[in-house]
Design a protein around this motif. Structure first.
Motif, PDB file in Angstrom:
ATOM      1  N   HIS A   7       6.988   9.268  -3.994  1.00 54.55           N
ATOM      2  CA  HIS A   7       6.209   8.166  -4.223  1.00 54.55           C
ATOM      3  C   HIS A   7       5.066   7.967  -3.406  1.00 54.55           C
ATOM      4  O   HIS A   7       5.218   7.939  -2.111  1.00 54.55           O
ATOM      5  N   TYR A  16      -3.534  -6.180  -3.165  1.00 53.14           N
ATOM      6  CA  TYR A  16      -2.168  -5.561  -3.582  1.00 53.14           C
ATOM      7  C   TYR A  16      -1.847  -4.438  -2.947  1.00 53.14           C
ATOM      8  O   TYR A  16      -2.466  -3.422  -3.063  1.00 53.14           O
ATOM      9  N   THR A  18       0.295  -1.064  -3.689  1.00 54.59           N
ATOM     10  CA  THR A  18       0.856  -0.691  -4.923  1.00 54.59           C
ATOM     11  C   THR A  18       1.654   0.779  -4.531  1.00 54.59           C
ATOM     12  O   THR A  18       1.453   1.274  -3.372  1.00 54.59           O
ATOM     13  N   CYS A  19       2.628   0.943  -5.328  1.00 55.49           N
ATOM     14  CA  CYS A  19       3.395   2.142  -5.081  1.00 55.49           C
ATOM     15  C   CYS A  19       3.310   3.009  -6.519  1.00 55.49           C
ATOM     16  O   CYS A  19       3.270   2.423  -7.443  1.00 55.49           O
ATOM     17  N   SER A  20       3.485   4.114  -6.474  1.00 55.95           N
ATOM     18  CA  SER A  20       3.242   4.986  -7.736  1.00 55.95           C
ATOM     19  C   SER A  20       4.470   4.952  -8.944  1.00 55.95           C
ATOM     20  O   SER A  20       4.406   5.284  -9.820  1.00 55.95           O
ATOM     21  N   CYS A  21       5.479   4.205  -8.166  1.00 52.51           N
ATOM     22  CA  CYS A  21       6.522   3.915  -9.219  1.00 52.51           C
ATOM     23  C   CYS A  21       6.266   2.764 -10.096  1.00 52.51           C
ATOM     24  O   CYS A  21       7.240   2.297 -10.656  1.00 52.51           O
ATOM     25  N   GLN A  22       5.153   2.106 -10.192  1.00 59.41           N
ATOM     26  CA  GLN A  22       4.843   0.777 -10.464  1.00 59.41           C
ATOM     27  C   GLN A  22       5.116  -0.365  -9.914  1.00 59.41           C
ATOM     28  O   GLN A  22       5.084  -1.458 -10.413  1.00 59.41           O
ATOM     29  N   GLY A  23       5.411  -0.363  -8.732  1.00 55.64           N
ATOM     30  CA  GLY A  23       5.912  -1.283  -7.714  1.00 55.64           C
ATOM     31  C   GLY A  23       4.533  -2.012  -7.276  1.00 55.64           C
ATOM     32  O   GLY A  23       3.564  -1.291  -6.734  1.00 55.64           O
ATOM     33  N   VAL A  24       4.396  -3.478  -7.315  1.00 56.90           N
ATOM     34  CA  VAL A  24       3.266  -4.057  -6.807  1.00 56.90           C
ATOM     35  C   VAL A  24       3.624  -4.993  -5.954  1.00 56.90           C
ATOM     36  O   VAL A  24       4.583  -5.918  -6.245  1.00 56.90           O
ATOM     37  N   CYS A  27       8.979  -3.102  -4.063  1.00 52.48           N
ATOM     38  CA  CYS A  27       9.862  -2.014  -4.445  1.00 52.48           C
ATOM     39  C   CYS A  27      10.718  -1.516  -3.401  1.00 52.48           C
ATOM     40  O   CYS A  27      10.320  -1.813  -2.523  1.00 52.48           O
TER      41      CYS A  27
END
Length: 178
Positions: A7, A16, A18-24, A27
């Motif tokens: 990720h 923010y 952010t993570c590619s797993c949709q975590g903002v 995560c």
């Protein structure tokens, strides 16, 4: 990290994370990499980038109030060595291993028979156990775990016949764990 891909975490100078797993801003990937400094889920060539991102993110991240994550207990995911079950070590040392389910006189007699024939017992079915002895019905968690692991399951009535061939079973199984 999943087993197949990584990720990607973006740490801008402001705003923010952010993570590619949709975590903002939070995560397991952000927590592991930026808060705890875990590097197993970061490709080796990106370790210096992750270190700089960790410094950039310091003080900007706050664990959510009701956050529950189990990534710390996932040693394989973290790139740490996974402890071998005690039964594997016993089997490698040449001792057949059995697990018993239940309580009382029947179990104690079965354990005594196991000791008499050179078996060692463990409390739950794990890798390395050759036989799981149980009178439990289908759906019992330990019995299901034994079946899932491919462990031979027998009843207490069948155990005396199996106990005497522990050495033969151990020799067969040993080639799989050596």
């Amino acid at each position: 990290m999943t087993y197949d891909d990584f990720h990607y975490i973006e740490v801008p100078d402001a705003g923010y994370i952010t993570c590619s797993c949709q975590g903002v801003d939070w995560c397991s990937h952000i927590e592991a990499t930026l808060v705890f400094g875990e590097r197993a889920m970061v490709p080796e060539e990106d370790h210096p980038i992750a270190n700089r991102a960790m410094v950039k993110a310091k003080g900007r991240l706050e664990r959510p109030k009701h956050w529950k994550a189990d990534w710390l207990s996932k040693r394989r995911w973290r790139g740490l060595p996974v402890k071998e079950p005690k039964a594997i070590a016993m089997l490698k040392s040449g001792v057949p291993v059995v697990s018993f389910e239940g309580r009382g006189r029947k179990r104690q007699e079965a354990k005594d028979l196991a000791t008499e024939h050179g078996w060692r017992d463990v409390s739950i079915p794990t890798r390395g156990v050759l036989v799981h002895v149980s009178d439990a019905m289908h759906g019992d968690p330990r019995l299901e775990k034994a079946k899932e692991l491919g462990i031979m399951t027998v009843t207490y009535a069948q155990w005396p016949m199996i106990a005497s061939i522990g050495d033969k079973l151990r020799q067969r199984a040993r080639r799989f764990v050596a």
